[in-house]
Design a protein around this motif. Structure first.
Motif, PDB file in Angstrom:
ATOM      1  N   THR A 121       0.834  -1.210   0.000  1.00 39.67           N
ATOM      2  CA  THR A 121       0.000   0.000   0.000  1.00 39.67           C
ATOM      3  C   THR A 121       0.872   1.264   0.000  1.00 39.67           C
ATOM      4  O   THR A 121       2.048   1.227   0.383  1.00 39.67           O
ATOM      5  N   GLY A 122       0.214   2.360  -0.356  1.00 35.56           N
ATOM      6  CA  GLY A 122       0.893   3.643  -0.308  1.00 35.56           C
ATOM      7  C   GLY A 122       1.346   3.994   1.102  1.00 35.56           C
ATOM      8  O   GLY A 122       2.425   4.561   1.294  1.00 35.56           O
ATOM      9  N   SER A 123       0.526   3.647   2.088  1.00 34.00           N
ATOM     10  CA  SER A 123       0.903   3.934   3.486  1.00 34.00           C
ATOM     11  C   SER A 123       2.236   3.286   3.834  1.00 34.00           C
ATOM     12  O   SER A 123       3.119   3.913   4.418  1.00 34.00           O
ATOM     13  N   TYR A 149      -1.843  14.090   2.350  1.00 30.75           N
ATOM     14  CA  TYR A 149      -2.192  12.812   2.972  1.00 30.75           C
ATOM     15  C   TYR A 149      -1.157  11.788   2.532  1.00 30.75           C
ATOM     16  O   TYR A 149      -0.833  11.707   1.339  1.00 30.75           O
ATOM     17  N   HIS A 150      -0.624  11.047   3.490  1.00 35.97           N
ATOM     18  CA  HIS A 150       0.429  10.086   3.157  1.00 35.97           C
ATOM     19  C   HIS A 150       0.115   8.695   3.672  1.00 35.97           C
ATOM     20  O   HIS A 150       1.013   7.856   3.782  1.00 35.97           O
ATOM     21  N   ASN A 215      -5.173  15.878  -2.031  1.00 35.35           N
ATOM     22  CA  ASN A 215      -5.904  15.511  -0.821  1.00 35.35           C
ATOM     23  C   ASN A 215      -6.485  16.687  -0.039  1.00 35.35           C
ATOM     24  O   ASN A 215      -6.951  16.530   1.094  1.00 35.35           O
ATOM     25  N   ASP A 243       5.951  12.243  -2.430  1.00 34.34           N
ATOM     26  CA  ASP A 243       4.903  11.230  -2.379  1.00 34.34           C
ATOM     27  C   ASP A 243       4.098  11.329  -3.677  1.00 34.34           C
ATOM     28  O   ASP A 243       3.243  12.201  -3.841  1.00 34.34           O
ATOM     29  N   VAL A 245       2.154   8.920  -4.842  1.00 38.72           N
ATOM     30  CA  VAL A 245       1.173   7.824  -4.820  1.00 38.72           C
ATOM     31  C   VAL A 245      -0.042   8.162  -5.690  1.00 38.72           C
ATOM     32  O   VAL A 245      -0.598   7.291  -6.352  1.00 38.72           O
ATOM     33  N   ILE A 246      -0.431   9.420  -5.727  1.00 36.84           N
ATOM     34  CA  ILE A 246      -1.525   9.812  -6.640  1.00 36.84           C
ATOM     35  C   ILE A 246      -0.981  10.204  -8.010  1.00 36.84           C
ATOM     36  O   ILE A 246      -1.559   9.860  -9.040  1.00 36.84           O
ATOM     37  N   LYS A 271      -1.272   3.266  -5.915  1.00 35.26           N
ATOM     38  CA  LYS A 271      -2.554   3.508  -6.605  1.00 35.26           C
ATOM     39  C   LYS A 271      -2.573   2.983  -8.048  1.00 35.26           C
ATOM     40  O   LYS A 271      -2.708   1.795  -8.256  1.00 35.26           O
TER      41      LYS A 271
HETATM   42  C1  LIG Z   1      -0.560  10.953  -1.731  1.00 34.88           C
HETATM   43  C2  LIG Z   1      -0.923   9.694  -1.004  1.00 34.88           C
HETATM   44  N1  LIG Z   1       0.035   9.010  -0.354  1.00 34.88           N
HETATM   45  C3  LIG Z   1      -0.221   7.871   0.297  1.00 34.88           C
HETATM   46  C4  LIG Z   1      -1.497   7.366   0.344  1.00 34.88           C
HETATM   47  C5  LIG Z   1      -1.771   6.083   1.087  1.00 34.88           C
HETATM   48  O1  LIG Z   1      -1.982   5.069   0.176  1.00 34.88           O
HETATM   49  P1  LIG Z   1      -2.824   3.759   0.617  1.00 34.88           P
HETATM   50  O2  LIG Z   1      -4.236   4.198   0.791  1.00 34.88           O
HETATM   51  O3  LIG Z   1      -2.607   2.824  -0.539  1.00 34.88           O
HETATM   52  O4  LIG Z   1      -2.214   3.262   1.872  1.00 34.88           O
HETATM   53  C6  LIG Z   1      -2.524   8.037  -0.307  1.00 34.88           C
HETATM   54  C7  LIG Z   1      -3.905   7.503  -0.276  1.00 34.88           C
HETATM   55  O5  LIG Z   1      -4.865   8.139  -0.618  1.00 34.88           O
HETATM   56  C8  LIG Z   1      -2.246   9.231  -0.986  1.00 34.88           C
HETATM   57  O6  LIG Z   1      -3.194   9.951  -1.600  1.00 34.88           O
END
Ligand SMILES: Cc1ncc(COP(=O)(O)O)c(C=O)c1O
Length: 434
Positions: A121-123, A149-150, A215, A243, A245-246, A271
């Motif tokens: 996951t991104g987290s 948001y991370h 976010n 980050d 992820v998006i 994502k």
């Molecule tokens: C920029 C960003 N980083 C990290 C995350 C966390 O990803 P995940 O929901 O896959 O854990 C998100 C989730 O929305 C995000 O928008």
């Protein structure tokens, strides 16, 4: 499109069942509808650009799984031949050839990821990047930005955007000790960075930032902001973590980092990467990533990390994007059409809300004035008006993100007809508010 109150009643019934078994009725607070009030949308199936409720009613879907579904739901290139993939196994517990090839492929697009590691996951990706940065710098303090948001690990949640704004959900279970090592600055405001870091420069391990933020609405970095962060990291001896992820590969295969021209020390992705399958990664400078065991002392791992099924899905995503560079232009043109339509509806009504469009992302909030620059702006959005708009759109067959902090994601599956139907619904829904 005709409003459908029967569907709304059914949704209310099923939401009550959900609350009776799932904590808060959901696995992620935003889904519960706390931000837009009842009814929480409970989905039964999906195809292409559409979500379906339990009665089979169709909704044009702009949630798109909160970003991963760049090709819509169930694109044939991602859903065909899954039996063969499954026959190879879902999880092996070894490094494998396709994982190596995936890393090499990603690195051609994101050369700053000299070494990387796959996670689920991104987290996890961001949590791991932060740990590596702390080990490399032998420092503890992390600077992040309000409204970014991370993920849902401890330090990431302080003043986070997205669904982390659920009432009372920001601090519970997070030890005081964690908060001592986090600085939360204002996005697009280098003065706030300087003021907050003053006196702690030699304690700063990393600046963690969404290079374009998705976010707190869609917020672009102001000219010089990311450059300023790079300079400050170099000056402090701290690492810069992007980050993405998006943003990767939603904004293009080279991500927000190529667009900004700034090379981060570490990058996180997720994502879209798995086309809906859970896979993410973190990576960066070789010297930094060498902190990871077995070379260095930092441990990260995961039973499902780099599993062959999700790795194969990530290859399919890259295949699609490398073979069809025209997808980006197509999505962007559709998103422009949607944004232009929303702008003219709003202008006709005398509502001075900025509509933001960036590649396949569209966003507008009920806040007069220029687009959001930071979380102080984002907080000014009228949540009640958004909630009413959300519900009116749902009744008219359009599924919007159920929170004022989220944005509308388009995909290759959305069509001009979908956009036209959305604009017709928006015109009616916005008219209802007066
Ligand atoms: C920029 C960003 N980083 C990290 C995350 C966390 O990803 P995940 O929901 O896959 O854990 C998100 C989730 O929305 C995000 O928008």
């Amino acid at each position: 499109m005709r409003p459908n109150s029967q569907s709304m009643r059914t949704l209310a019934d099923v939401a009550a069942r959900a609350r009776n078994v799932l904590a808060g009725g959901c696995d992620s607070p935003v889904r519960s509808g706390w931000s837009i009030a009842e009814p929480m949308f409970v989905q039964s199936s999906a195809a292409g650009a559409y979500a379906f409720d339990g009665e089979g009613r169709r909704y044009v879907d702009y949630v798109m799984g909160y970003g991963p579904l760049l090709f819509g739901h169930s694109h044939p290139a991602l859903t065909t031949g899954l039996d063969d993939l499954a026959r190879h196994g879902f999880v092996w517990g070894t490094t494998h050839a396709e994982e190596i090839r995936l890393g090499e492929r990603i690195r051609t697009h994101l050369p700053s990821m000299e070494r990387m590691r796959f996670v689920t996951t991104g987290s996890e990706a961001v949590m791991s990047a932060v740990r590596v940065a702390r080990a490399f710098t032998e420092r503890n303090v992390v600077l992040k930005f309000a409204g970014n948001y991370h993920g849902h690990f401890d330090l990431a949640l302080l003043d986070a955007g997205a669904s982390a704004q659920t009432t009372g959900a920001r601090r519970g279970g997070i030890p005081e000790g964690v908060m001592r090592d986090v600085i939360v600055a204002r996005y697009n405001d280098l003065d706030s960075v300087d003021a907050l870091v003053r006196g702690r420069e030699r304690e700063l391990a990393a600046i963690l930032v969404e290079p374009v933020c998705g976010n707190m609405g869609w917020v672009r970095p102001a000219p010089g902001f990311l450059e300023g962060l790079r300079e400050r990291c170099d000056g402090y001896g701290a690492l810069l973590i992007f980050d993405e992820v998006i943003t990767w590969p939603r904004l293009g295969l080279r991500g927000a980092q190529a667009r900004s021209g700034i090379v981060p020390d570490l990058t996180t992705i997720g994502k879209v990467m798995g086309g809906g399958a859970p896979i993410a990664a973190f990576g960066g400078r070789e010297a930094v990533m060498n902190e990871l065991a077995p070379i260095g002392s930092v441990f990260t791992g995961g039973t499902h990390a780099g599993n062959p099924f999700c790795v194969a899905m990530a290859h399919r995503v890259l295949d699609l994007l490398e073979e069809h560079p025209e997808y980006y232009a197509r999505m962007s043109s559709l998103a422009r059409q949607l944004a232009a339509g929303l702008r003219s509806i709003l202008t006709e009504r005398g509502s001075l809300y900025a509509v933001v469009q960036d590649e396949s992302v569209v966003d507008f909030k009920f806040r007069p004035g220029p687009p959001n620059r930071d979380y102080d702006d984002a907080r000014m959005a009228d949540k009640k008006q958004y909630a009413a708009y959300y519900r009116a759109m749902l009744e008219r067959g359009v599924l919007l993100p159920p929170s004022v902090n989220e944005v509308m994601f388009l995909s290759t599956a959305h069509t001009t007809a979908d956009v036209e139907a959305t604009l017709a619904a928006a015109a009616e829904s916005l008219a209802l508010r007066q």
